[in-house]
Design a protein around this motif. Structure first.
Motif, PDB file in Angstrom:
ATOM      1  N   SER A 147       0.833  -1.214   0.000  1.00  0.00           N
ATOM      2  CA  SER A 147       0.000   0.000   0.000  1.00  0.00           C
ATOM      3  C   SER A 147       0.863   1.258   0.000  1.00  0.00           C
ATOM      4  CB  SER A 147      -0.913   0.011   1.223  1.00  0.00           C
ATOM      5  OG  SER A 147      -0.160   0.105   2.422  1.00  0.00           O
ATOM      6  N   LEU A 148       1.927   1.267  -0.800  1.00  0.00           N
ATOM      7  CA  LEU A 148       2.921   2.347  -0.746  1.00  0.00           C
ATOM      8  C   LEU A 148       2.876   3.230  -1.985  1.00  0.00           C
ATOM      9  CD1 LEU A 148       5.439   3.703   0.511  1.00  0.00           C
ATOM     10  CD2 LEU A 148       6.827   1.934  -0.614  1.00  0.00           C
ATOM     11  N   GLY A 149       2.903   4.559  -1.753  1.00  0.00           N
ATOM     12  CA  GLY A 149       3.051   5.526  -2.831  1.00  0.00           C
ATOM     13  C   GLY A 149       4.281   6.384  -2.590  1.00  0.00           C
ATOM     14  N   TYR A 150       4.691   7.137  -3.619  1.00  0.00           N
ATOM     15  CA  TYR A 150       5.862   8.017  -3.536  1.00  0.00           C
ATOM     16  C   TYR A 150       5.470   9.420  -3.994  1.00  0.00           C
ATOM     17  CZ  TYR A 150       8.758   3.825  -3.081  1.00  0.00           C
ATOM     18  OH  TYR A 150       9.310   2.648  -2.655  1.00  0.00           O
ATOM     19  N   HIS A 151       6.010  10.421  -3.301  1.00  0.00           N
ATOM     20  CA  HIS A 151       5.768  11.816  -3.668  1.00  0.00           C
ATOM     21  C   HIS A 151       7.113  12.512  -3.803  1.00  0.00           C
ATOM     22  CE1 HIS A 151       3.874  15.723  -3.937  1.00  0.00           C
ATOM     23  NE2 HIS A 151       4.615  16.162  -2.938  1.00  0.00           N
ATOM     24  N   ASP A 152       7.381  13.083  -4.968  1.00  0.00           N
ATOM     25  CA  ASP A 152       8.666  13.743  -5.216  1.00  0.00           C
ATOM     26  C   ASP A 152       8.792  15.025  -4.397  1.00  0.00           C
ATOM     27  OD1 ASP A 152       9.552  11.826  -6.985  1.00  0.00           O
ATOM     28  OD2 ASP A 152       8.790  12.874  -8.757  1.00  0.00           O
ATOM     29  N   TYR A 153      10.009  15.337  -4.022  1.00  0.00           N
ATOM     30  CA  TYR A 153      10.282  16.509  -3.186  1.00  0.00           C
ATOM     31  C   TYR A 153      10.064  17.802  -3.967  1.00  0.00           C
ATOM     32  CZ  TYR A 153      12.620  19.418   0.307  1.00  0.00           C
ATOM     33  OH  TYR A 153      12.898  20.366   1.252  1.00  0.00           O
ATOM     34  N   GLU A 154       9.324  18.732  -3.379  1.00  0.00           N
ATOM     35  CA  GLU A 154       9.046  20.033  -3.999  1.00  0.00           C
ATOM     36  C   GLU A 154       9.477  21.181  -3.091  1.00  0.00           C
ATOM     37  OE1 GLU A 154       5.127  20.496  -5.633  1.00  0.00           O
ATOM     38  OE2 GLU A 154       4.932  18.363  -6.080  1.00  0.00           O
ATOM     39  N   GLY A 155      10.368  20.915  -2.159  1.00  0.00           N
ATOM     40  CA  GLY A 155      10.752  21.915  -1.179  1.00  0.00           C
ATOM     41  C   GLY A 155       9.892  21.773   0.068  1.00  0.00           C
ATOM     42  N   VAL A 156      10.111  22.652   1.043  1.00  0.00           N
ATOM     43  CA  VAL A 156       9.300  22.627   2.259  1.00  0.00           C
ATOM     44  C   VAL A 156       7.831  22.782   1.865  1.00  0.00           C
ATOM     45  CG1 VAL A 156       8.854  23.759   4.462  1.00  0.00           C
ATOM     46  CG2 VAL A 156      11.198  23.587   3.605  1.00  0.00           C
ATOM     47  N   ALA A 157       6.975  21.944   2.444  1.00  0.00           N
ATOM     48  CA  ALA A 157       5.565  21.908   2.035  1.00  0.00           C
ATOM     49  C   ALA A 157       4.818  23.129   2.557  1.00  0.00           C
ATOM     50  CB  ALA A 157       4.910  20.624   2.545  1.00  0.00           C
ATOM     51  N   LEU A 158       4.834  24.190   1.763  1.00  0.00           N
ATOM     52  CA  LEU A 158       4.200  25.448   2.155  1.00  0.00           C
ATOM     53  C   LEU A 158       3.197  25.954   1.121  1.00  0.00           C
ATOM     54  CD1 LEU A 158       7.394  27.354   3.417  1.00  0.00           C
ATOM     55  CD2 LEU A 158       5.661  26.220   4.836  1.00  0.00           C
ATOM     56  N   ARG A 159       3.129  25.311  -0.047  1.00  0.00           N
ATOM     57  CA  ARG A 159       2.328  25.844  -1.148  1.00  0.00           C
ATOM     58  C   ARG A 159       1.089  24.989  -1.401  1.00  0.00           C
ATOM     59  NH1 ARG A 159       4.701  24.996  -5.569  1.00  0.00           N
ATOM     60  NH2 ARG A 159       6.217  23.504  -4.764  1.00  0.00           N
ATOM     61  N   ASP A 160      -0.058  25.647  -1.511  1.00  0.00           N
ATOM     62  CA  ASP A 160      -1.313  24.937  -1.732  1.00  0.00           C
ATOM     63  C   ASP A 160      -1.308  24.142  -3.029  1.00  0.00           C
ATOM     64  OD1 ASP A 160      -2.485  25.743   0.624  1.00  0.00           O
ATOM     65  OD2 ASP A 160      -3.520  27.471  -0.254  1.00  0.00           O
ATOM     66  N   GLU A 161      -0.562  24.616  -4.031  1.00  0.00           N
ATOM     67  CA  GLU A 161      -0.580  23.919  -5.325  1.00  0.00           C
ATOM     68  C   GLU A 161       0.035  22.524  -5.252  1.00  0.00           C
ATOM     69  OE1 GLU A 161       2.550  27.315  -5.816  1.00  0.00           O
ATOM     70  OE2 GLU A 161       0.638  27.005  -4.790  1.00  0.00           O
ATOM     71  N   GLU A 162       0.742  22.212  -4.152  1.00  0.00           N
ATOM     72  CA  GLU A 162       1.305  20.866  -4.013  1.00  0.00           C
ATOM     73  C   GLU A 162       0.254  19.861  -3.547  1.00  0.00           C
ATOM     74  OE1 GLU A 162       5.085  18.566  -1.861  1.00  0.00           O
ATOM     75  OE2 GLU A 162       4.745  20.701  -1.492  1.00  0.00           O
ATOM     76  N   LYS A 163      -0.820  20.338  -2.948  1.00  0.00           N
ATOM     77  CA  LYS A 163      -1.813  19.442  -2.349  1.00  0.00           C
ATOM     78  C   LYS A 163      -2.364  18.390  -3.320  1.00  0.00           C
ATOM     79  CE  LYS A 163      -3.555  22.571   1.253  1.00  0.00           C
ATOM     80  NZ  LYS A 163      -4.769  23.293   1.717  1.00  0.00           N
ATOM     81  N   PRO A 164      -2.798  18.773  -4.530  1.00  0.00           N
ATOM     82  CA  PRO A 164      -3.348  17.743  -5.427  1.00  0.00           C
ATOM     83  C   PRO A 164      -2.357  16.634  -5.744  1.00  0.00           C
ATOM     84  CG  PRO A 164      -3.868  19.941  -6.235  1.00  0.00           C
ATOM     85  CD  PRO A 164      -2.868  20.116  -5.126  1.00  0.00           C
ATOM     86  N   ARG A 165      -1.099  16.972  -5.835  1.00  0.00           N
ATOM     87  CA  ARG A 165      -0.090  15.954  -6.146  1.00  0.00           C
ATOM     88  C   ARG A 165       0.141  15.030  -4.949  1.00  0.00           C
ATOM     89  NH1 ARG A 165       1.433  20.587  -8.767  1.00  0.00           N
ATOM     90  NH2 ARG A 165       2.804  21.361  -7.118  1.00  0.00           N
ATOM     91  N   LEU A 166       0.110  15.585  -3.746  1.00  0.00           N
ATOM     92  CA  LEU A 166       0.209  14.748  -2.545  1.00  0.00           C
ATOM     93  C   LEU A 166      -0.929  13.743  -2.499  1.00  0.00           C
ATOM     94  CD1 LEU A 166       1.152  17.447   0.107  1.00  0.00           C
ATOM     95  CD2 LEU A 166       2.378  15.286  -0.190  1.00  0.00           C
TER      96      LEU A 166
END
Length: 261
Positions: A147-166
């Motif tokens: 049950s494992l997924g991977y999320h690429d690093y986009e810097g410190v998680a501070l931006r709302d636009e990263e949410k859909p990818r997470l």
């Protein structure tokens, strides 16, 4: 009173029994993260959705007071926040709204993920930095890999636009490896999220040690991984994390009492 002492609130009897039970479990999970050595000073978070009908019908969550070490957290010190990370109560403690970005995204997309646990452990980050990610090297790893997924690093998680990818990268899974960052697990209860993280952390630690040994590694057959969920149900007698949680609480009572205050 020493300058370092903190005025701890006492919410016992001032919140519903359901919320109090959740607070105790969540405070226990914070202290267990410290007890197992997965904490990163005051950074990272464990969040839990309030029981249905709590908080006047608002969509609320519990999270750690920002600035407290994980071994200091108590049931009463946990802070109620809304989906944007804003405080809902007159708590004497601050929260870190930016720290809720990852958690808030997962909670919003996965109503079944009532608890979200995130760590910056050394072994977890070490494996997250490896191109191959988690390898099928241990019995612990098969339960994670199913049950494992991977999320690429986009810097410190501070931006709302990263949410859909997470949300996309977690999908319907239980475990998410945040590349170059750390580990995340979700569960229908605090206990479930914690047990999933225990297995995740153990699998990473075993992998780092196995690689350090320098010998040829023996991978597990993919067919075994495919049946891991069914095997997990058999091992836990269908109880899931509840087969381990009472014992973990007893260990915590011996080593770090006071979380249920």
């Amino acid at each position: 009173m020493p300058a370092r002492a903190l005025p701890m609130p006492d919410l016992r009897g001032r919140v519903s029994p359901a919320e109090w039970d959740l607070r105790v479990d969540l405070a226990a999970a914070y202290r267990m993260v410290a007890m197992f050595g997965w904490d990163d000073l005051v950074f990272t978070h464990i969040s839990a959705r309030l029981p249905e009908g709590e908080d006047g019908g608002r969509d609320g969550f519990l999270i750690n007071p920002y600035g407290l070490m994980f071994e200091e957290i108590t049931a009463s010190s946990l802070v109620r926040i809304d989906a944007s990370g804003r405080k809902l109560d007159d708590s004497p403690f601050d929260v870190n709204p930016a720290g809720f970005l990852i958690h808030g995204a997962v909670h919003a997309a996965r109503h079944d993920a009532r608890c979200v646990l995130h760590t910056h452990s050394l072994n977890g980050i070490a494996v997250s930095a490896q191109r191959g990610g988690l390898l099928p090297l241990s019995q612990q790893s098969i339960f994670v890999l199913s049950s494992l997924g991977y999320h690429d690093y986009e810097g410190v998680a501070l931006r709302d636009e990263e949410k859909p990818r997470l949300v996309r990268d977690l999908g319907s899974g239980v475990h998410l490896m945040l590349r170059n960052h750390g580990l995340l697990t979700v569960g229908p209860t605090v206990a479930d999220a914690f047990l999933s993280m225990y297995l995740f952390e153990a699998a990473c630690a075993i992998q780092v040690r196995a690689q350090a040994g320098g010998g040829e590694l023996v991978p597990i057959d993919p067919a075994i991984i495919a049946g891991a969920r069914q095997q997990a149900a058999q091992v836990t007698r269908g109880l899931g994390a509840q087969i381990t949680w009472p014992g973990l609480l007893r260990r915590l009572d011996r080593r770090m009492p006071g979380y249920d205050a």
